[in-house]
Motif scaffolding. Structure first.
Motif, PDB file in Angstrom:
ATOM      1  N   MET A 155       0.842  -1.194   0.000  1.00  0.00           N
ATOM      2  CA  MET A 155       0.000   0.000   0.000  1.00  0.00           C
ATOM      3  C   MET A 155       0.871   1.235   0.000  1.00  0.00           C
ATOM      4  SD  MET A 155      -2.828   1.123   2.794  1.00  0.00           S
ATOM      5  CE  MET A 155      -4.302   0.429   2.116  1.00  0.00           C
ATOM      6  N   VAL A 156       0.468   2.238  -0.760  1.00  0.00           N
ATOM      7  CA  VAL A 156       1.258   3.461  -0.876  1.00  0.00           C
ATOM      8  C   VAL A 156       0.383   4.630  -0.460  1.00  0.00           C
ATOM      9  CG1 VAL A 156       2.522   4.887  -2.485  1.00  0.00           C
ATOM     10  CG2 VAL A 156       2.552   2.444  -2.749  1.00  0.00           C
ATOM     11  N   VAL A 157       0.812   5.344   0.581  1.00  0.00           N
ATOM     12  CA  VAL A 157      -0.031   6.423   1.098  1.00  0.00           C
ATOM     13  C   VAL A 157       0.785   7.695   1.238  1.00  0.00           C
ATOM     14  CG1 VAL A 157      -1.494   7.168   3.005  1.00  0.00           C
ATOM     15  CG2 VAL A 157      -1.317   4.742   2.465  1.00  0.00           C
ATOM     16  N   GLY A 158       0.191   8.782   0.827  1.00  0.00           N
ATOM     17  CA  GLY A 158       0.848  10.066   1.002  1.00  0.00           C
ATOM     18  C   GLY A 158       0.133  11.123   0.183  1.00  0.00           C
ATOM     19  N   GLU A 159       0.409  12.383   0.498  1.00  0.00           N
ATOM     20  CA  GLU A 159      -0.222  13.467  -0.265  1.00  0.00           C
ATOM     21  C   GLU A 159       0.231  13.384  -1.715  1.00  0.00           C
ATOM     22  OE1 GLU A 159       0.469  16.414   3.522  1.00  0.00           O
ATOM     23  OE2 GLU A 159       1.236  16.958   1.549  1.00  0.00           O
ATOM     24  N   GLN A 206      -6.866  -0.523  -6.062  1.00  0.00           N
ATOM     25  CA  GLN A 206      -5.787  -1.481  -6.211  1.00  0.00           C
ATOM     26  C   GLN A 206      -5.612  -1.859  -7.669  1.00  0.00           C
ATOM     27  OE1 GLN A 206      -7.300  -4.940  -4.119  1.00  0.00           O
ATOM     28  NE2 GLN A 206      -7.655  -5.926  -6.080  1.00  0.00           N
ATOM     29  N   SER A 207      -4.363  -2.226  -7.998  1.00  0.00           N
ATOM     30  CA  SER A 207      -4.145  -2.799  -9.329  1.00  0.00           C
ATOM     31  C   SER A 207      -3.127  -3.912  -9.194  1.00  0.00           C
ATOM     32  CB  SER A 207      -3.657  -1.725 -10.300  1.00  0.00           C
ATOM     33  OG  SER A 207      -2.339  -1.347 -10.002  1.00  0.00           O
ATOM     34  N   LYS A 208      -3.349  -4.971  -9.958  1.00  0.00           N
ATOM     35  CA  LYS A 208      -2.479  -6.138  -9.863  1.00  0.00           C
ATOM     36  C   LYS A 208      -1.580  -6.215 -11.072  1.00  0.00           C
ATOM     37  CE  LYS A 208      -5.851  -8.957  -7.454  1.00  0.00           C
ATOM     38  NZ  LYS A 208      -5.525  -9.598  -6.216  1.00  0.00           N
ATOM     39  N   VAL A 209      -0.305  -6.516 -10.819  1.00  0.00           N
ATOM     40  CA  VAL A 209       0.616  -6.778 -11.916  1.00  0.00           C
ATOM     41  C   VAL A 209       1.372  -8.059 -11.622  1.00  0.00           C
ATOM     42  CG1 VAL A 209       0.918  -4.359 -12.511  1.00  0.00           C
ATOM     43  CG2 VAL A 209       2.463  -5.413 -10.883  1.00  0.00           C
ATOM     44  N   LEU A 210       1.704  -8.747 -12.695  1.00  0.00           N
ATOM     45  CA  LEU A 210       2.489  -9.964 -12.545  1.00  0.00           C
ATOM     46  C   LEU A 210       3.876  -9.701 -13.102  1.00  0.00           C
ATOM     47  CD1 LEU A 210       2.690 -12.988 -11.915  1.00  0.00           C
ATOM     48  CD2 LEU A 210       1.976 -13.440 -14.246  1.00  0.00           C
ATOM     49  N   VAL A 211       4.876  -9.939 -12.276  1.00  0.00           N
ATOM     50  CA  VAL A 211       6.240  -9.792 -12.762  1.00  0.00           C
ATOM     51  C   VAL A 211       6.990 -11.094 -12.517  1.00  0.00           C
ATOM     52  CG1 VAL A 211       6.489  -7.296 -12.600  1.00  0.00           C
ATOM     53  CG2 VAL A 211       6.813  -8.680 -10.569  1.00  0.00           C
ATOM     54  N   LYS A 212       7.928 -11.370 -13.413  1.00  0.00           N
ATOM     55  CA  LYS A 212       8.660 -12.626 -13.302  1.00  0.00           C
ATOM     56  C   LYS A 212      10.151 -12.332 -13.308  1.00  0.00           C
ATOM     57  CE  LYS A 212       5.113 -14.625 -16.188  1.00  0.00           C
ATOM     58  NZ  LYS A 212       4.780 -15.345 -17.378  1.00  0.00           N
ATOM     59  N   LEU A 217       1.989  -8.844  -7.814  1.00  0.00           N
ATOM     60  CA  LEU A 217       2.096  -7.663  -6.972  1.00  0.00           C
ATOM     61  C   LEU A 217       0.796  -6.879  -7.028  1.00  0.00           C
ATOM     62  CD1 LEU A 217       4.295  -6.204  -5.342  1.00  0.00           C
ATOM     63  CD2 LEU A 217       4.932  -5.012  -7.420  1.00  0.00           C
ATOM     64  N   THR A 218       0.241  -6.619  -5.861  1.00  0.00           N
ATOM     65  CA  THR A 218      -0.956  -5.783  -5.814  1.00  0.00           C
ATOM     66  C   THR A 218      -0.560  -4.457  -5.200  1.00  0.00           C
ATOM     67  OG1 THR A 218      -2.248  -7.773  -5.385  1.00  0.00           O
ATOM     68  CG2 THR A 218      -3.344  -5.668  -5.040  1.00  0.00           C
ATOM     69  N   ILE A 219      -0.712  -3.394  -5.950  1.00  0.00           N
ATOM     70  CA  ILE A 219      -0.381  -2.069  -5.428  1.00  0.00           C
ATOM     71  C   ILE A 219      -1.691  -1.375  -5.058  1.00  0.00           C
ATOM     72  CG2 ILE A 219       0.698   0.137  -5.909  1.00  0.00           C
ATOM     73  CD1 ILE A 219       2.751  -1.941  -5.873  1.00  0.00           C
ATOM     74  N   VAL A 220      -1.760  -0.951  -3.820  1.00  0.00           N
ATOM     75  CA  VAL A 220      -2.958  -0.261  -3.352  1.00  0.00           C
ATOM     76  C   VAL A 220      -2.586   1.196  -3.111  1.00  0.00           C
ATOM     77  CG1 VAL A 220      -4.721  -0.189  -1.569  1.00  0.00           C
ATOM     78  CG2 VAL A 220      -3.680  -2.367  -2.193  1.00  0.00           C
ATOM     79  N   ASP A 221      -3.302   2.097  -3.744  1.00  0.00           N
ATOM     80  CA  ASP A 221      -2.999   3.494  -3.459  1.00  0.00           C
ATOM     81  C   ASP A 221      -4.249   4.260  -3.062  1.00  0.00           C
ATOM     82  OD1 ASP A 221      -2.317   3.922  -6.980  1.00  0.00           O
ATOM     83  OD2 ASP A 221      -4.222   3.853  -5.903  1.00  0.00           O
ATOM     84  N   THR A 222      -4.017   5.448  -2.603  1.00  0.00           N
ATOM     85  CA  THR A 222      -5.089   6.225  -1.973  1.00  0.00           C
ATOM     86  C   THR A 222      -5.154   7.622  -2.564  1.00  0.00           C
ATOM     87  OG1 THR A 222      -3.502   6.883  -0.284  1.00  0.00           O
ATOM     88  CG2 THR A 222      -4.895   5.006   0.204  1.00  0.00           C
ATOM     89  N   PRO A 223      -5.665   7.738  -3.775  1.00  0.00           N
ATOM     90  CA  PRO A 223      -5.748   9.078  -4.376  1.00  0.00           C
ATOM     91  C   PRO A 223      -6.649   9.976  -3.533  1.00  0.00           C
ATOM     92  CG  PRO A 223      -6.920   7.454  -5.691  1.00  0.00           C
ATOM     93  CD  PRO A 223      -6.192   6.696  -4.652  1.00  0.00           C
ATOM     94  N   GLY A 224      -6.183  11.177  -3.313  1.00  0.00           N
ATOM     95  CA  GLY A 224      -6.977  12.130  -2.544  1.00  0.00           C
ATOM     96  C   GLY A 224      -6.588  12.219  -1.086  1.00  0.00           C
ATOM     97  N   PHE A 225      -5.725  11.307  -0.636  1.00  0.00           N
ATOM     98  CA  PHE A 225      -5.347  11.313   0.775  1.00  0.00           C
ATOM     99  C   PHE A 225      -4.605  12.597   1.115  1.00  0.00           C
ATOM    100  CE2 PHE A 225      -4.425   9.349   4.772  1.00  0.00           C
ATOM    101  CZ  PHE A 225      -3.219   9.912   5.169  1.00  0.00           C
ATOM    102  N   GLY A 226      -5.089  13.296   2.118  1.00  0.00           N
ATOM    103  CA  GLY A 226      -4.368  14.458   2.606  1.00  0.00           C
ATOM    104  C   GLY A 226      -4.413  15.667   1.690  1.00  0.00           C
TER     105      GLY A 226
END
Lengths: 426, 451
Positions: free
Chosen positions: B60-64, B101-107, B115-124
């Motif tokens: 998860m990635v959080v920040g302004e 969230q968005s899922k990507v497959l890397v090898k 890899l599931t990346i979860v982000d929080t648009p609008g935070f802060g």
């Protein structure tokens, strides 16, 4: 990327991305392995076989050590299971090994219940794990896993095929544990007899629907060896911890007048195959199968028994919370009902007794009423008698008075004539 | 331990000796294994199976907005996770804070990583950021709940693990300290997810400023008792030394870039300034390498383990405790960690069993009590009855006696009367006789006289 690579996450919606360099997550398996090694591994073997068939010796040979084990007697009244745990280490791998022997198996006259203690033991280990898993505060990763990963079923090399006890027992065990049948004391069977015996045994197992453990063939790394080993089942094994000089080497063997049976000689017996398959190649798969298949089956049956369902009457999935809450409500209702019942019973008892007591009271009352009446009658009687007596007395008195008056008069009359006479004389 | 003939280390076996005389468990008897047994191969088996299964990780990635989150992620994984087609959170701000969230497959090297990346648009980013952490908390909890439900099903198939295993929290490089929002967020989430705080855009600070900033942040983190992700202790001395070195550099100050620039003949990734190039992978410029090594190369598994064994278990025990014994009471405590009681170490079913047993014994006691009271009352009543019976009997006896007495008296009187009568009658008869005699005599005399 290899052309034959399988997309593991085919069912997930995802993007496939190319990497622009070495990121480093190819160390993930190493991270996982190093964690597992630090944690240590558990492995639990169940040995089922008649007394004296060579179970302890085989274990000793397999693990190259002498596990302390008393010789069992033939006079056990029922089958008992004796687990013993050992900590083994090889290279940097710590293994907590539990060996469970069946003591007294096949010794009773009536062997109908022989399989039961074994089943109960296996179930008890599953139950223990399930209990831990269901606890509110649990520590699954710390828990000593005692579930049986492999059952070595020792077949006696006498006769031409399986005994009925063998079939019955294996049939009962095959849905609960991974079974690898082994032909024990294989040095008493000649090669041709052995081949025939193996074929006979396998066909009997198949025709009776006994599911023994199949070495997995999906992983290419081990597919080949596993497939070939599958054809050698059941393994014909010989166990020995004695060292015999053969040639110029000391090897584990059994020394006979006509030669020595070398345990690790693949021409002599299948011991090496068993060790390969059991310890060196498929140990992890055995553990996985136990957890993912046998344990899950046990868990599913147990939960269904307790009334848990995944979907409600309208086919909607229950969340765990809903399930527990429903159970709880049921449970509380049940408790309340029991309480009510008890109270009701009590109330009716009290009423009964009250009625009885009232009856008694009434009786008593009646009795005394009766007595009172009797008493009254008596009194009346007495009164009458008294009156009678009074009257009699009065009558008597009157008579007396009358008589006295008469007498008085008579006396007067008597004296008067005297007077007259007297007067006359004069 | 000694080496064998073939040079391999001797394995050994330890067996627990039975109970000692005082009843305590015996010590360990250690014996050497004589030959190569083979279970040392077990780790390889585990390795193979894990590669076959593939790996998953949720980050998860959080920040302004504008802190360089997307660039950093792209740099970490050396891939265009965020691209013009899949814009980063700062480009997707909506009216309210979203969690996406968005899922990507890397090898890499035969290892598949989903890899599931979860982000929080609008935070802060709003003017009023109160409760902007709530959607994040809800998201994390919902993933825990999904896992809990999947784990608790009767028929368990695959248990897809979408729980958030690591949260990279981006701190704006103000140089002064944490903002109130930073503190609020971390305080509310430190017991739900592994938080790794990062100082974003570290190339806007000089090393000294950076040092001071880090110091200040760590002080504030300790003051507010925020539990950020801790590197695990190891027995290995070398590793521990490294771990301690890393601990001194927390929080990590990072710079991200996927632009390749040539510096002194080397192709490096960095940011080109008029005054030089800030290299991403240069340890003296920023802590990016430390982050990457730690997050991906050494601690990824541990992050998953801590999520599973600590954060998830906390969630689970809180959730289940709310369902059991003090049903309605606990629902109020849902947000807080309840104190560990003996009942918490049981499953809800075992608790219900115990409850049932308690209830049965309570009912038995109640039954007994009621029985006792009942018996007592009955005895009382019976005694009273008996008493009144005795009393009445007595009175009856008395009256009977009385009557008898009177009877006898009467009898006596009658007898007397009879006697009197008899004697008087006798007297009368004598008198009569006398009278008769007298009158006869008189008659005789009369007759004589007449002569």
């Amino acid at each position: 990327m290899a052309a034959n690579e399988v997309d593991v996450f085919a069912h997930e919606e995802k993007r496939n991305l190319e990497l622009g360099g070495h990121v480093g997550f190819d160390s993930l398996p190493d991270q996982l392995v190093s964690k597992s090694v630090t944690q240590g591994f558990c492995f639990n073997i169940l040995c089922v076989g008649e007394t004296g068939i060579g179970k302890s010796t085989l274990m000793n040979t397999l693990f190259n050590t002498t596990f302390e084990n008393e010789e069992a007697s033939h006079y056990q009244s029922e089958v008992q299971l004796r687990p013993q745990t050992y900590d083994l280490q090889e290279s940097n791998v710590n293994l907590k090994l539990t060996v469970v022997h069946t003591v007294g198996f096949g010794d009773q006259i009536n062997k109908g219940q022989s399989h039961k203690p074994i089943l109960d033991y296996i179930d008890a280990q599953f139950e223990r794990y399930l209990e831990e898993e269901l606890k509110i505060r649990r520590s699954l990763f710390n828990c000593h896993d005692t579930r049986i990963h492999i059952c070595l079923y020792f077949i006696a090399p006498t006769g031409h095929s399986l005994k009925s006890l063998d079939l019955v027992t294996m049939k009962k065990l095959d849905s609960k544990v991974n079974i690898i049948p082994v032909i024990a004391k294989a040095d008493t069977v000649s090669k041709s007899e052995l081949d025939k015996l193996k074929i006979k045994i396998m066909s009997e197992l198949v025709s009776n629907g006994v599911q023994i453990y199949q070495f997995p063939t999906e992983d290419e790394a081990v597919a080949e060896i596993n497939t070939s080993m599958n054809t050698h089942l059941p393994f014909a094994v010989v166990g020995s911890v004695e060292d015999v000089k053969v040639g110029n080497k000391m090897v584990k063997a059994r020394l006979y007048p006509w030669g020595s049976v070398q345990v690790e000689n693949e021409n002599h017996c299948d011991f090496v195959k068993l060790r390969e398959m059991l310890l060196r190649v498929n140990m992890e798969d055995l553990r996985e199968q136990t957890h993912a298949r046998h344990y899950e089956l046990y868990r599913r049956c147990k939960l269904e028994e307790m009334g848990f369902k995944d979907t409600g009457p309208d086919s909607q999935s229950f969340s765990l919370q809903e399930t527990y809450e429903a159970k709880r409500k049921e449970f509380l209702v049940d408790l309340q009902r029991k309480e009510e019942e008890m109270r009701q019973m009590f109330v009716s008892k009290v009423k009964e007794t009250e009625a009885e007591l009232k009856e008694k009271e009434k009786e008593l009352h009646e009795r005394f009423e009766q007595l009172k009446r009797m008493h009254q009658d008596e009194k009346k009687n007495l009164e009458e008698k008294r009156r009678d007596l009074e009257e009699e007395m009065n009558a008597f008195n009157r008579r007396k008075v009358a008589a006295e008056t008469l007498m008085g008069q008579a006396l007067q009359g008597c004296s008067q004539p005297f007077k007259k006479d007297k007067d006359k004389k004069n | 331990m000694g080496l064998r003939e073939d040079g391999s280390e001797r394995g050994w076996v330890r067996e627990r000796m039975g109970l000692r005389e005082d009843g305590s468990e015996g010590g360990w008897l250690q014996k050497n294994l004589e030959g190569y047994v083979g279970f040392a191969n077990l780790p390889n088996q585990v390795y193979r199976k894990s590669v076959k299964r593939g790996f998953e990780f949720t980050l998860m990635v959080v920040g302004e907005s504008g802190l360089g989150k997307s660039t950093l992620i792209n740099s970490l994984f050396l891939t265009e996770l965020y691209s013009p087609e899949y814009p980063g959170p700062s480009h997707r701000i909506k009216k309210t804070v979203q969690v996406e969230q968005s899922k990507v497959l890397v090898k890499e090297g035969g290892v598949h990583l989903l890899l599931t990346i979860v982000d929080t648009p609008g935070f802060g980013d709003a003017v009023d950021n109160s409760n902007c952490w709530q959607p994040v908390i809800d998201y994390i909890d919902s993933k825990f709940e999904d896992y809990l439900n999947a784990e608790s099903r009767v028929n368990r198939r695959q248990m897809p693990d979408s729980r958030v295993q690591c949260c990279l929290y981006f701190i704006a490089p103000s140089g002064h300290g944490l903002k109130p929002l930073d503190i609020e967020f971390m305080k509310r989430l430190h017991e739900k997810v592994n938080i790794i705080p990062l100082i974003a855009k570290a190339d806007t600070m000089t090393p000294e400023e950076c040092q001071q900033f880090k110091h200040q942040i760590m002080k504030e983190i300790q003051e507010h008792k925020i539990k950020i992700y801790e590197f695990p202790e190891t027995d290995d001395e070398e590793e521990m030394k490294m771990v301690r070195r890393i601990k001194d550099r927390l929080p990590l100050a990072v710079v991200g870039s996927n632009t390749i620039i040539e510096v002194n003949g080397k192709k490096v990734r960095g940011r080109q300034y008029p005054w030089g190039v800030a290299e991403v992978e240069n340890g003296e410029h920023c802590d990016f390498t430390i982050l990457r090594n730690m997050l991906i190369r050494t601690n990824m598994q541990d992050l998953k383990d801590v999520t599973n064994n600590v954060h998830y278990e906390n969630y689970r025990s809180r959730k289940l405790a709310a369902v059991t014994y003090n049903g309605t009471d606990n629902n109020k405590n849902k947000g807080q960690l309840t104190k560990p009681e003996a009942s918490d170490s049981m499953s809800p079913l075992a608790q219900m069993e115990e409850e049932r047993r308690d209830h049965v014994s309570k009912m038995k006691k109640m039954e007994q009590e009621m029985e006792q009271v009942f018996e007592m009352k009955v005895k009382e009543k019976l005694m009273k009855l008996r008493d009144s019976e005795a009393e009445l009997q007595r009175r009856h006896e008395q009256m009977k006696k009385n009557l008898e007495l009177q009877h006898r008296e009467l009898e006596e009187k009658r007898r007397q009367l009879e006697e009197e009568k008899n004697s008087w009658e006798a007297q009368q008869r004598i008198l009569e006789q006398q009278k008769l005699d007298a009158s006869r005599t008189l008659e005789k005399n009369k007759k004589k006289k007449i002569f």
